[in-house]
Structures are given as structure tokens and as C-alpha cells.
Scaffold this motif. Sequence first.
Motif, PDB file in Angstrom:
ATOM      1  N   LEU A 139      46.982  22.535 110.833  1.00  0.00           N
ATOM      2  CA  LEU A 139      45.683  22.310 111.458  1.00  0.00           C
ATOM      3  C   LEU A 139      45.259  20.842 111.371  1.00  0.00           C
ATOM      4  O   LEU A 139      44.810  20.251 112.358  1.00  0.00           O
ATOM      5  N   ILE A 140      45.425  20.258 110.178  1.00  0.00           N
ATOM      6  CA  ILE A 140      45.045  18.841 110.032  1.00  0.00           C
ATOM      7  C   ILE A 140      45.959  17.972 110.887  1.00  0.00           C
ATOM      8  O   ILE A 140      45.499  17.031 111.559  1.00  0.00           O
ATOM      9  N   GLY A 141      47.266  18.280 110.881  1.00  0.00           N
ATOM     10  CA  GLY A 141      48.196  17.521 111.708  1.00  0.00           C
ATOM     11  C   GLY A 141      47.874  17.638 113.174  1.00  0.00           C
ATOM     12  O   GLY A 141      48.022  16.672 113.938  1.00  0.00           O
ATOM     13  N   ALA A 142      47.420  18.823 113.612  1.00  0.00           N
ATOM     14  CA  ALA A 142      47.064  19.010 115.018  1.00  0.00           C
ATOM     15  C   ALA A 142      45.888  18.119 115.410  1.00  0.00           C
ATOM     16  O   ALA A 142      45.898  17.478 116.474  1.00  0.00           O
ATOM     17  N   PHE A 143      44.875  18.049 114.557  1.00  0.00           N
ATOM     18  CA  PHE A 143      43.730  17.182 114.848  1.00  0.00           C
ATOM     19  C   PHE A 143      44.151  15.707 114.837  1.00  0.00           C
ATOM     20  O   PHE A 143      43.683  14.906 115.654  1.00  0.00           O
ATOM     21  N   PHE A 144      45.028  15.359 113.894  1.00  0.00           N
ATOM     22  CA  PHE A 144      45.499  13.973 113.811  1.00  0.00           C
ATOM     23  C   PHE A 144      46.257  13.573 115.078  1.00  0.00           C
ATOM     24  O   PHE A 144      45.985  12.528 115.683  1.00  0.00           O
TER      25      PHE A 144
ATOM     26  N   ALA B  29      55.545  22.397 117.255  1.00  0.00           N
ATOM     27  CA  ALA B  29      55.234  22.708 118.649  1.00  0.00           C
ATOM     28  C   ALA B  29      53.725  22.815 118.854  1.00  0.00           C
ATOM     29  O   ALA B  29      53.178  22.327 119.848  1.00  0.00           O
ATOM     30  N   PHE B  30      53.044  23.446 117.880  1.00  0.00           N
ATOM     31  CA  PHE B  30      51.590  23.563 117.987  1.00  0.00           C
ATOM     32  C   PHE B  30      50.928  22.189 117.902  1.00  0.00           C
ATOM     33  O   PHE B  30      50.001  21.879 118.660  1.00  0.00           O
ATOM     34  N   MET B  31      51.397  21.352 116.964  1.00  0.00           N
ATOM     35  CA  MET B  31      50.833  20.010 116.842  1.00  0.00           C
ATOM     36  C   MET B  31      51.099  19.184 118.100  1.00  0.00           C
ATOM     37  O   MET B  31      50.248  18.405 118.535  1.00  0.00           O
TER      38      MET B  31
END
Length: 501
Positions: free
Chosen positions: A321-326, A446-448
Motif C-alpha cells: 500500500l505504501i509503495g503504491a502511493f509512493f 503489478a499492483f504498485m
Amino acid sequence: MSTGAFGSFFDIQSAPPPAAVYKQTHGTPAPTPLELDDYNWGDRYNGPRSGMQTPHGEPQTPMSPITPKSPNELEMSRPPSPKRDEAASLVQTFWNPSMNKWRVLSCCLTYFGNGMSDSAPGALIPYMEADYRIGYAVVSMIFVGNAVGFIVAAFFASWFLNKLGRAKTLVLSELFLIAGNVIIVTTPPFPVVVIAFFLLGYGAAINLALNNVFCANLQPSSVILGAAHGSYGIGGIVAPIIATTLVTHGQVWSRFYFVVLGIRVLCLAFAAFSFWHYEEEASARLLSALEQTASRQIAAEAGDPTKTQLMKQALKNRVTLIGAFFIFAYQGAEVSVSGWVISFLISYRGGDPARVGYVTSGFWGGITVGRFVLTHAAPRIGERPFVVALTLGSIALQLLVWLVPNVIGEAVAVGILGLLVGPIYPCGQTVFARLLPRDLQTTSVAFMSSAGSSGGAVAPLMTGLVAQAAGTYVLNPICIGLYVVMIVCWMLLPKERKRTE
């Protein structure tokens, strides 16, 4: 000193012979060496034996005879090979196994093509607006189409990998990219162009997820990811130059995509060649006996996770989740600068479209140099403080672009901005790969990636919508805000720990 004197000095008593001890303990004479060969010591040591008895004389169940093993057979003996899901990769490098060098080169070529696709719109947007007679807000829909493709692909990348294998999944991703480019070169109506960008995003998301995981698990990962994403930057340099040259010589903007189409065909062939036997090599790298047992127990208790279960686990993972926002913030800033800086220089600095079109190439040139050169410093300094320093420098450069009213000075600042922004992505992927469980890496990356592409759509779309009313100068404050989000996300990441799986 005699042996007896030495023993008495330390109060050492001489022990009776073993045969006497045995007779004293069991009341029967000790077995001879020949009789010992006929005793059953259990299946664990010498397998089942027939018609034998223990040293105490108790009858045993029928046993089969033993065939003694030679020293060579004992040396070559090993536990049975685990199943495919019980295999784990040992630490690999660019050279080991030998096919890895071709695989890394295949990844580099794929990223090169992706860079061409992503950087060209920045130089072509003014000509697309003129050709279709649309404004900033409408032309921004190409970014939305691309992002939707990334988001949809996030739910299928791991499924394709499990069903088809790495090579066939990469080939499939290239087929989506080829289809998108074929549509664009025909200069269709603008809504069809948006659909084509959806296909480009879908195909790029799949190969990005697979190649990021592959490169992140090679050593040294920061350098290899830097080279791979540096190739993306080279594509970003070349594409605006070719696109600007073509359109300034009277060619329709869509003809540029013939060049990208040719690159994608090469990517398809190279990926098939280099990754075709990847799974066969991976199955030879086995877990230890203890890890095999643990894997079997876990598999027996939980069963193999489905695509939906993997996605749920990934979405519950803090790093994902944090990586996705980053990545959302990073790619939002990167694509916004690449896509709108030329329009900003034309509108607010009076730049000539035929000349400032090359500024985007300078930006991607900085990204390329940063990824090839500066990533080597990341392992020495540490990825975490390195990314913070680069992001703070990016904020300073973006302020220069915003506040210095000089086209040449801003063009130089944009190039240096690319130099600092470039290494952030590969360093981030390296840290995320270390923090993620191995079984979630493909799904999480993939999600990130889909979140990153969402940022690459939302931020440019937001810039286009606000620019329609206020002007393209809004590019700069939007990007600075995204850099701040990146720093906050980076600080929230958990500390790294040694892998236990």
C-alpha cells in the motif's frame, strides 16, 4: 609417567570390556560381529528385513533383505525433488545462470520500447490537439486510457504468469502492445486512440511487473534495475527527438508509432528466446530439506493461494500500500513534467514549438544518466537516505523551473531534474522487493505498477483540467506536492529485515 600412573593421578578407573557389560546387563552373551549384521535396527537405518530378531531375541515382523550401499552411492544419495511450488531461487547474478545476461538485455529492450511510448505524447500533444481540434482536458484522456490498462492488468499479471509461464506471458504482453501501436498508426478517431492507449497500458503493465521482479532478485539489484530503467530513459530521449523531427517535416503525428511498432516486434522475439526455459532452470534451485518440510506443511494446511487470495494478501500488506502511493506520486510527477513542460514553455516562456520539443529529450536524458550512473552510489550510501536526498533536490529544481523566467535556464533545470528523479524508481523497487514476501512479489509489484500508472494519468489529467482554466503553470505546484507525498510515504516504510522464507 606410565599410563596406569597417569590414570590414577586423575582418578580414572579402567572400564570393563563392552562384551562383559552387555552380558551383565542382558544376562546373555554379547552377539558376534556376524550376528550383528542380521539384526533389525529399524527402517530408518537399513530398511525392512525378514525373519530377524533383535539382540534381545524378540521376534520381528518379516523384513526384506538389505543391499549394502557403496561409498559412491551414499555420497550421491539425496532427498526427492520437491514440487515446483516448493522451489525457491538462490541468489542469482547477471552472469549466473548464463542466460541471465540475455534476459537482462531483453528487459532493457522492453523498457526502451516502454520509454518511447511514454515520452512521445509530450512532444506530440500540441499536434494531436491541432489535428483533432481538442483542448488540454480532452487530450489528457490518453493518460486515463493508459492508466485504466495498467489497473486492469494488475488483477491478471500473476494469473497469466501461473497459467502460461514467464516467456508466454511476456509474449502476450508484447502482442497487446503491438495491437495498440497498429491502431494508432492508422490515425483513427480520437476515442479509438484512447482505446489504443488502454492496450499500451495493459501490455506495459504486465511486462513491467514481471521484469521488475526478475531484475530486483538479481545481484546487485540496484545496478541492474538502474540499467533496465536507464534503458527506459534512453527510449524517453530518442522518442521526442524522432517525433519532433517527423512532425516538423510535415509528417502526421501518428506516423511516429511505426518506429515503436518495429521495436515491439523485436521485444517479442527477444523475450521468447531468452525466457523460454526459465521455469525449467528455476525448478533446479531447491529448498533445503527443512524448508521443503515447512513448505509441505503450509501447503497442506492452507492450500495453494488463488489469484483472488494473493491479491487480498497483497492489499493487506503494508509495503504494498505504501509503495503504491509512493509510485503513484512518483510517476504522476514524472509523466506530468514529460507531458506538460513543453506546453508550459510555449505558453509562459514564449518558446518555439519546433525547438522546445527537444526539452523533453533533455529531461529523459537526465533520467537515463541518473539511472545508469547515480544508482551505483545507492548501495554505498543506502537506498533510503539516497532517495530522500534525491527527492529534496527534485523539489529545488522544480522551483527553479517555476520561478526562473528564462527558456534556456529552465531547459537546463529540467535536464538536471531528470538526473535526480531517474534513480528514485529503481531504488524504490529494490527496497520494496526486500520488504515483500516472495510469494507476493509479482502481485504486489503489478499492483504498485498499476497505482503508478494511475498517478501517471491522474496527475497529468488534473494538470490539464486546471490548466484549461488557470494555465499550464499549475504543473509546477502539482509536481512539488507529489514530491512531498513521496517523502512522507518513504518515511512510513517499515525497516528491512532478513528474509526467513
